[in-house]
Motif scaffolding. Structure first.
Motif, mmCIF file in Angstrom:
data_model
loop_
_atom_site.group_PDB
_atom_site.id
_atom_site.type_symbol
_atom_site.label_atom_id
_atom_site.label_comp_id
_atom_site.label_asym_id
_atom_site.label_seq_id
_atom_site.Cartn_x
_atom_site.Cartn_y
_atom_site.Cartn_z
ATOM 1 N N LEU A 328 65.777 60.739 55.879
ATOM 2 C CA LEU A 328 65.681 60.109 54.739
ATOM 3 C C LEU A 328 64.343 59.845 54.294
ATOM 4 C CD1 LEU A 328 67.064 59.001 51.936
ATOM 5 C CD2 LEU A 328 67.699 56.771 53.278
ATOM 6 N N PHE A 390 74.917 59.927 55.505
ATOM 7 C CA PHE A 390 74.240 60.759 56.499
ATOM 8 C C PHE A 390 75.457 61.029 57.606
ATOM 9 C CE2 PHE A 390 71.011 59.153 53.835
ATOM 10 C CZ PHE A 390 70.219 60.103 53.683
ATOM 11 N N LEU A 393 71.754 60.824 60.618
ATOM 12 C CA LEU A 393 70.384 60.442 60.315
ATOM 13 C C LEU A 393 69.530 59.842 61.716
ATOM 14 C CD1 LEU A 393 68.704 60.042 57.815
ATOM 15 C CD2 LEU A 393 69.621 57.566 57.902
ATOM 16 N N ILE A 396 64.056 57.481 58.937
ATOM 17 C CA ILE A 396 63.940 57.112 57.535
ATOM 18 C C ILE A 396 62.408 56.789 57.329
ATOM 19 C CG2 ILE A 396 64.319 55.436 55.917
ATOM 20 C CD1 ILE A 396 66.873 54.644 57.164
#
Length: 814
Positions: A328, A390, A393, A396
């Motif tokens: 992300l 997600f 994930l 980030i």
């Protein structure tokens, strides 16, 4: 079995429903279920948890239906919702309403059903009732919007109520699924002609009386070879044939037409091609980040403007894609995503998707589903992208982490996306990389104290020098011009020289509109908004005064309401006035403006940025939109037109914000080839913050500002909790604030400031009164203060005297 359900409303808690026997295998955490809330209203709630013990004191209503075959949100997302609700003092329903795409948040629509027992004698009804009854007799069912169409009025509830009371009809609630997959007609060859021999026989024996159909068939064969799939619209366009001629081939069983679901957003082919080599500084930073991530889940990358932080991000993303993980990439503004997405698409093609509020609800649902399935590997988006489902994930990236746009203001939840991302990553075992040229003092403090990892890039990419900064005293130029300086003679000369060399200019002014306020030249009266305690901004293009708080618009007054004079003076200047002035000073220059008034629509930001990148413009005038992370190769001059305006807000973060904005906007200059130039206009050239800007000295500014923060116990040495009371009556808002302050002060007395009115004490017809809590960072005081505040809010809501007062808590306000 019983289920705890989150309903997308500002309710004080979640609600318990019974799970019917026939739905036991379908109900699980994360699925949407149809529930009745209140008497008849139906909602799509999300199952939070399941338990076997029946609740005491009431009989739960049953779940009506299960809307999903599998969860639409993961359990880690439900944990994030709970944390946001607890920390930011809102309800889980409000978080759900912000997190889910609109089309997932179903609520019921009322349907009127004709009562057959009433018969068809409508003589006792009035004219409006008769029209509706006639419609019901014919159609048996009518939706409320159909009733509105029949009567040609909006407010139909009184008529509907009378019809129900007279038993002409019955009302029931139905959940309406609003997401509709996009379907297009595709053409394929009938299986009878799948082999070359059969197809050749067909073409050789074709009737000469159908030349258009032959052309259609040949066009199909060409498209299927070049495109793979053939859409009906593309085929008709290429062949120039009609739909009727195509239908003839379908009727002859030569071609088959079928409707298929298609993506609303077109994706590039999936490929990874990172076609650049990192500089020694970037390579060192990349390795340092990886080493930091071994021990610390969060790392701050502090790199000066144009040091090449984005290329470091790209290398990290490449590694995660090759491992099959998701990333992300958060940006504070939609305006920034346009330029970054083009760079990332060049390297990662169809692996990347963009997500923000400009997409329509159907597009958002489709992106949501692709991310949930793991098909999309990289998501680039603004703060709302944090709520996406997600699958795996692993990282980030929060770029421009200092930006105040990461903090949601209204409505609730008033969360900070950077801080929420750090919590969410901790639940998923993911890493968080914060990036900035001017980190927030809180983040840099956490990095310096060892809570976060810290990696620094102190040189610009390619060895280019930081831009040279000049401070211009506008008092000197103002004496000559006998007015407030908008564009000084020195800045005008610098712009002319820059444009003559084929370079570009950015001018920054953090005020939109033409003039921030008008003042009567005779008596000094200033027009104010009727709904808010603020002056009105003049927008010359619209020839209207606008309130930037509530959006109200007023015609420009011809005469002063106080004295009757018709002469007005336009005070100060906004981006619209600067644009006009530039056309007068530099008539041959190509000028454009980038602010919220001039840049609207899904692609407007991107279009303007591309035009500027392609050097079709000489000067770009803008607000904060031009500050944040945009990368222009040919900008050699930046002008900050009003540094005083940045340094004069009544807020403890004013110096931090001013330093960040000026350093960020100056970083747009001289990013390629040679050193850039920045001119800062101010009437106070000796201001201490300007000295740090002049030397690009972030660390010096950090030390200077932290002394004041520590002395007055402001973040990062405390946590702030702001409680705002709103009411149409000033006395009522004040009474409610004093009531809560008195109760809180018994336990939290030394932490309370206020009640007091804010600088703008009336917005959208409501008076505002505030209480500020300065709470210690460590210990249990924070949690206890939140618990006490919840109790006080409940007491106020149950007191008739204060029930109409709006209470708005805001944790870590900005």
């Amino acid at each position: 079995m019983f289920a705890e359900i989150i309903i997308p409303l500002a309710l004080p808690k979640t609600y318990t429903y019974a799970v019917p026997e026939n739905l036991l295998m379908q109900v699980m955490p994360g699925v949407r279920v149809e529930v009745v809330f209140g008497r008849q209203k139906k909602y799509a709630g999300v199952v939070k948890s399941l338990f076997a013990e029946k609740p005491q004191g009431f009989d739960p209503k049953p779940i009506q239906n299960v809307l999903d075959a599998e969860p639409v949100v993961h359990e880690a997302q439900l944990e994030l919702w709970k944390w946001i609700a607890d920390y930011y003092l809102c309800s889980e329903g409000e978080v759900m309403a912000a997190a889910l795409p609109t089309h997932f948040k179903l609520s019921s629509e009322t349907i009127l059903m004709f009562n057959e027992e009433y018969g068809d004698d409508f003589s006792a009804l009035d004219d409006e009732e008769f029209l509706i009854a006639e419609g019901l007799l014919l159609k048996k069912e009518l939706k409320l919007d159909e009733v509105q169409d029949i009567l040609d009025v909006t407010h139909v509830y009184p008529v509907v109520k009378r019809l129900i009371e007279k038993k002409v009809c019955l009302a029931w609630e139905s959940l309406k699924e609003r997401y509709v997959p996009k379907r297009e007609t595709f053409i394929r060859m009938h299986p009878d002609y799948a082999h070359d021999e059969q197809l050749s026989a067909l073409l050789n024996n074709w009737s000469a009386r159908a030349p258009k159909q032959m052309e259609l068939l040949l066009s199909y064969l060409h498209l299927v070879k070049t495109e793979g799939q053939v859409k009906q619209t593309d085929l008709l366009k290429k062949s120039g044939a009609s739909a009727a001629q195509l239908k003839g081939l379908v009727d002859k069983n030569i071609l088959i037409a079928e409707k298929l679901s298609v993506d609303r957003i077109r994706y590039l082919p999936r490929e990874v091609q990172v076609d650049f080599t990192l500089s020694p500084q970037q390579e060192t930073a990349l390795q340092a980040i990886k080493e930091m991530f071994v021990d610390k889940p969060v790392c701050l990358l502090h790199g000066v403007t144009s040091s090449g932080k984005t290329q470091v991000y790209i290398k990290l993303i490449e590694e995660q894609i090759k491992k099959g993980n998701q990333v992300l990439y958060l940006l504070p503004e939609i305006a920034l995503t346009a330029q970054v997405i083009r760079r990332l698409q060049h390297h990662f093609g169809g692996y990347i998707a963009i997500y923000h509020s400009k997409f329509n609800p159907n597009e958002r649902v489709e992106i949501w589903n692709k991310i949930k399935s793991g098909e999309t590997k990289v998501v680039l988006g603004a703060r709302s992208a944090l709520f996406l489902p997600f699958e795996n994930l692993s990282m980030i990236i929060v770029d421009e982490e200092q930006d105040s746009s990461y903090k949601q203001q209204d409505p609730a939840p008033r969360y900070h996306a950077r801080d929420a991302a750090i919590y969410y990553a901790s639940k998923l075992g993911a890493k968080v990389l914060l990036g900035s040229a001017t980190p927030s003092l809180e983040s840099y403090f956490n990095a310096k104290s060892g809570k976060y990892g810290l990696v620094e890039m102190n040189e610009r990419y390619g060895g280019i020098l930081m831009p040279a900064i000049e401070i211009l005293d506008t008092r000197i130029a103002g004496k000559k011009q006998q007015s407030r300086v908008m564009i000084s003679p020195e800045l005008q000369i610098a712009m002319e020289e820059t444009i003559q060399t084929g370079k570009q200019v950015i001018l920054f002014q953090n005020r939109r509109g033409y003039s921030p306020y008008l003042i009567c030249s005779t008596c000094g009266f200033i027009p104010h908004c009727d709904n808010c305690d603020v002056t009105l901004t003049y927008h010359k293009l619209l020839h209207r005064l606008q309130c930037h708080y509530c959006g109200s618009s007023y015609p420009k007054p011809l005469v002063c309401t106080a004295c009757g004079s018709s002469t007005w003076t336009e005070k100060n200047f906004g981006t619209e006035r600067i644009e006009e002035e530039l056309h007068l000073l530099l008539p041959d220059a190509r000028v454009a403006r980038m602010d919220i008034d001039s840049v609207k629509g899904k692609t407007a930001h991107d279009s303007l940025i591309q035009i500027f990148e392609q050097q079709q413009l000489d000067i770009l005038v803008g607000t904060q939109m031009v500050v944040k992370g945009l990368d222009f190769d040919h900008v050699n001059l930046v002008g900050i037109l009003d540094a005083d305006g940045l340094l004069s807000f009544a807020d403890f973060r004013v110096y931090e914000r001013a330093f960040q904005l000026m350093e960020q906007v100056s970083g747009r200059a001289g990013r390629k080839e040679k050193q850039g130039r920045v001119i800062v206009q101010t009437s106070n050239p000796k201001h201490p913050v300007l000295d740090f800007v002049l030397r690009h000295d972030y660390k010096g500014f950090y030390d200077f500002e932290m002394e004041a923060r520590k002395q007055f116990h402001y973040p990062p040495y405390s946590r702030l909790l702001l409680i705002t009371f709103k009411h149409k009556l000033k006395e009522k808002a004040e009474s409610a604030a004093h009531f809560v302050a008195n109760n809180l002060s018994k336990v939290l007395g030394k932490y309370i400031i206020g009640p007091a009115e804010p600088v703008v004490n009336r917005v959208k017809t409501l008076y505002l009164v505030e209480i500020l809590l300065k709470l210690p960072k460590e210990g249990n005081v924070n949690a206890y203060a939140r618990q006490l505040l919840h109790q006080q809010m409940a007491i106020l809501q149950n007191d008739k005297a204060f029930r109409s007062v709006i209470i708005q808590p805001n944790a870590d306000p900005i």
